[in-house]
Scaffold this active site. Structure first.
Site, short mmCIF file in Angstrom:
data_model
loop_
_atom_site.label_atom_id
_atom_site.label_comp_id
_atom_site.label_asym_id
_atom_site.label_seq_id
_atom_site.Cartn_x
_atom_site.Cartn_y
_atom_site.Cartn_z
N PRO A 118 -4.21 0.38 18.70
CG PRO A 118 -6.09 -0.88 18.12
CD PRO A 118 -5.44 -0.22 19.28
CE1 TYR A 160 -1.07 3.81 9.45
CE2 TYR A 160 -0.04 2.93 7.46
CZ TYR A 160 -1.07 2.91 8.39
OH TYR A 160 -2.06 1.98 8.30
CE1 TYR A 195 -5.14 4.03 8.78
CE2 TYR A 195 -5.64 3.88 11.11
CZ TYR A 195 -4.93 3.44 10.02
OH TYR A 195 -4.01 2.43 10.16
CG HIS A 219 -2.20 -0.74 1.00
ND1 HIS A 219 -3.42 -0.22 1.32
CD2 HIS A 219 -2.44 -1.94 0.44
CE1 HIS A 219 -4.37 -1.08 0.99
NE2 HIS A 219 -3.80 -2.14 0.46
CE LYS A 225 4.38 3.03 13.37
NZ LYS A 225 4.14 2.49 12.04
P1 RFL Z 1 0.92 -12.07 21.51
O1 RFL Z 1 0.45 -12.08 20.12
O2 RFL Z 1 -0.04 -11.71 22.58
O3 RFL Z 1 1.52 -13.52 21.81
C1 RFL Z 1 1.91 -13.91 23.10
C2 RFL Z 1 1.83 -15.42 23.20
O4 RFL Z 1 2.24 -15.83 24.51
C3 RFL Z 1 1.32 -16.80 25.00
N1 RFL Z 1 1.38 -16.79 26.48
C4 RFL Z 1 2.05 -17.70 27.21
N2 RFL Z 1 2.78 -18.76 26.86
C5 RFL Z 1 3.33 -19.49 27.86
N3 RFL Z 1 3.15 -19.20 29.18
C6 RFL Z 1 2.43 -18.15 29.58
N4 RFL Z 1 2.28 -17.88 30.87
C7 RFL Z 1 1.84 -17.34 28.57
N5 RFL Z 1 1.06 -16.24 28.60
C8 RFL Z 1 0.80 -15.92 27.34
C9 RFL Z 1 0.00 -16.38 24.43
O5 RFL Z 1 -0.95 -17.47 24.41
C10 RFL Z 1 0.40 -15.92 23.03
O6 RFL Z 1 0.36 -16.97 22.09
O7 RFL Z 1 2.19 -11.12 21.69
P2 RFL Z 1 3.40 -10.81 20.66
O8 RFL Z 1 3.94 -12.07 20.07
O9 RFL Z 1 4.33 -9.90 21.37
O10 RFL Z 1 2.73 -10.04 19.42
C11 RFL Z 1 2.18 -8.75 19.58
C12 RFL Z 1 1.03 -8.55 18.61
O11 RFL Z 1 0.13 -9.63 18.74
C13 RFL Z 1 0.30 -7.22 18.85
O12 RFL Z 1 1.21 -6.20 19.15
C14 RFL Z 1 -0.53 -6.77 17.62
O13 RFL Z 1 -1.56 -7.67 17.36
C15 RFL Z 1 -1.12 -5.38 17.85
N6 RFL Z 1 -1.99 -4.94 16.77
C16 RFL Z 1 -1.47 -4.39 15.61
N7 RFL Z 1 -0.12 -4.32 15.43
C17 RFL Z 1 0.41 -3.86 14.25
O14 RFL Z 1 1.64 -3.79 14.12
N8 RFL Z 1 -0.40 -3.46 13.19
C18 RFL Z 1 -1.75 -3.50 13.29
O15 RFL Z 1 -2.42 -3.22 12.30
C19 RFL Z 1 -2.34 -3.96 14.53
N9 RFL Z 1 -3.69 -4.04 14.68
C20 RFL Z 1 -3.39 -5.03 16.91
C21 RFL Z 1 -4.22 -4.57 15.83
C22 RFL Z 1 -3.98 -5.58 18.05
C23 RFL Z 1 -5.36 -5.67 18.14
N10 RFL Z 1 -5.88 -6.26 19.34
C24 RFL Z 1 -6.90 -7.23 19.36
C25 RFL Z 1 -5.23 -6.01 20.61
C26 RFL Z 1 -5.58 -4.64 15.92
C27 RFL Z 1 -6.17 -5.17 17.09
C28 RFL Z 1 -7.67 -5.18 17.15
C1 PHB Z 2 -6.12 -4.22 10.64
O1 PHB Z 2 -6.21 -4.43 9.42
O2 PHB Z 2 -6.46 -5.06 11.49
C2 PHB Z 2 -5.61 -2.90 11.10
C3 PHB Z 2 -5.11 -2.01 10.16
C4 PHB Z 2 -4.63 -0.77 10.58
C5 PHB Z 2 -4.66 -0.43 11.92
C6 PHB Z 2 -5.14 -1.34 12.86
C7 PHB Z 2 -5.63 -2.59 12.44
O3 PHB Z 2 -4.22 0.79 12.31
#
Ligand code: RFL
Ligand code: PHB
Length: 391
Positions: free
Chosen positions: A293, A385, A201, A72, A297
């Site tokens: 989110p 971004y 957005y 993108h 990042k």
């Molecule tokens: P995770 O993905 O939470 O994985 C951690 C893992 O550890 C396990 N765990 C354990 N394992 C053993 N013993 C324990 N005691 C444990 N406790 C937990 C868990 O089961 C899990 O499998 O962390 P990690 O790997 O650091 O990854 C981080 C990302 O998942 C997170 O930062 C992103 O999803 C955030 N995020 C976004 N990030 C972006 O860079 N771009 C985006 O567009 C974006 N959109 C988002 C997002 C997060 C969202 N939510 C739901 C919070 C959109 C949303 C809606």
């Molecule tokens: C997504 O596609 O899940 C998404 C994209 C951009 C954001 C957050 C989430 O800033």
């Protein structure tokens, strides 16, 4: 059992670290409390920075992303009923982002790990990092009714925000910084074509909305909702009706609706832990910091943390140098705080703050007007971004 690096958590940080270490000849075991299917069922991030794309390539997990990911070159900001494009590519000297879902990143990393025959222990309970302030750390866990222990040189705490590693750090050596926002995001995934090629957005009187996507036939949408809302309160019809009200007339007319494949509410939070190292235990990703989110990042910060950490461990084993591991926390935190600032700023500019009144709304509109009409303003948004360079 013995390994060089014991990694707790098989989310994107743990899996990417495992693969980068493997490529550098460093032995590692991942211990995860959930099943692989459960981890894959979490629908989260969608936007990857170039830094993350490069690390996935280095990890050998970029094949499907190259084929199916969507590069993108811009995003759109919608306010006062009109859309304005931010030309990410033009404003950053040719940089872009890749739209490719976290689920797919995780699946690809799991697949390459399985192909290499590396050990991942799923469904481990009562996982504990122990003796990490000594030079003989261990990870203890239970599986199938038995207690197991892994001896290691280092522990990587990649266990997300609710994990055990940060909670096990000595409380007198840890400082945390937190901001909780008075709303959440309701997300919906559907097999419908995206409403627009670019991510939109939207700042509206009714609250924030985001139109994102996973492919030409799969869309991901988000709505700002009060923290008191429950996902059961939102039928698919109610979601689509509300989304339409938050779009401009053209997008409203183009919106294709359909049944949801997934629907969930996530609270918004900014959170940082300092430091990110406790003796021989290193925190990475959501275990150490959370961003709202809005700036896309979270996953990208997780990737850059493990990029630094794998480099630090490589220096330790290949060059017998501790310089990298000593620098790790400070190096990560410089980048983390910039992403925290950007995510907080995007969140503040785009959401409806229930207690802030009309003055706040007017300032938001002025800021958005400035950002889209000033080259300095749009360049600042664009360079953050697409992702700041690694230091
Ligand atoms: P995770 O993905 O939470 O994985 C951690 C893992 O550890 C396990 N765990 C354990 N394992 C053993 N013993 C324990 N005691 C444990 N406790 C937990 C868990 O089961 C899990 O499998 O962390 P990690 O790997 O650091 O990854 C981080 C990302 O998942 C997170 O930062 C992103 O999803 C955030 N995020 C976004 N990030 C972006 O860079 N771009 C985006 O567009 C974006 N959109 C988002 C997002 C997060 C969202 N939510 C739901 C919070 C959109 C949303 C809606
Ligand atoms: C997504 O596609 O899940 C998404 C994209 C951009 C954001 C957050 C989430 O800033």
């Amino acid at each position: 059992m013995r390994t060089q690096v014991a990694i707790i958590g098989a989310g994107p940080s743990g899996l990417l670290l495992g693969q980068l270490l493997y490529k550098a000849g460093i032995d590692n075991i991942i211990i995860e409390q959930r099943s692989a299917d459960y981890v894959l069922g979490r629908i989260r991030a969608g936007v990857l920075e170039q830094v993350t794309v490069d690390l996935l390539k280095k990890a050998g997990a970029d094949k499907r992303m190259n084929e199916e990911g969507l590069p993108h070159d811009g995003i759109e900001l919608l306010f006062k009923g009109k859309r304005h494009r931010i030309d990410l590519h033009g404003l950053t000297g040719g940089k872009r982002v890749m739209v490719y879902g976290q689920t797919e990143v995780t699946r690809d990393l799991m697949e390459v790990r399985a192909e290499e025959g590396l050990t991942t222990v799923y469904e481990a309970s009562n996982v504990q990092p122990v003796d990490f302030e000594s030079d003989r750390p261990k990870v203890r866990y239970e599986k199938d009714g038995q207690v197991h222990e892994i001896e290691c040189d280092f522990i990587a705490g990649c266990d997300g925000f609710h994990g055990i590693c940060r909670a096990s750090a000595p409380q007198d050596k840890i400082k945390t910084f937190e901001k909780v926002y008075p709303f959440g995001w309701l997300g919906l995934l559907s097999d419908t074509p995206p409403v627009s090629h670019e991510l939109i957005y939207a700042n509206t009187e009714r609250g924030f909305a985001l139109c994102s996507q996973r492919s030409a036939t799969r869309s991901r949408y988000y709505l700002q909702v009060p923290l008191t809302d429950k996902v059961e309160d939102w039928s698919d019809e109610a979601f689509w009706e509300e989304l339409k009200k938050r779009l401009d007339p053209e997008a409203r007319a183009n919106l294709v609706t359909g049944p949801s494949l997934e629907k969930s509410i996530a609270p918004l939070r900014s959170f940082v832990t300092e430091p990110m190292r406790f003796g021989r235990m290193f925190l990475a990703g959501d275990a150490a910091h959370i961003v709202p989110p809005t700036g896309a990042k979270g996953l990208n910060l997780a990737a850059s943390d493990v990029g630094y950490l794998s480099q630090a461990f490589t220096e330790y084993y290949q060059d017998q140098s501790e310089a990298g591991i000593d620098r790790y926390s400070e190096q990560c935190l410089r980048r983390v705080w910039k992403a925290e600032r950007f995510s907080w700023w995007m969140t503040s500019m785009l959401h409806n703050f229930p207690n802030e009144g009309e003055f706040n709304t007017k300032v938001q509109e002025a800021e958005l007007d400035y950002i889209v009409h000033s080259e300095a303003g749009s360049t600042s948004l664009a360079e953050n971004y697409v992702g700041l360079p690694l230091v």
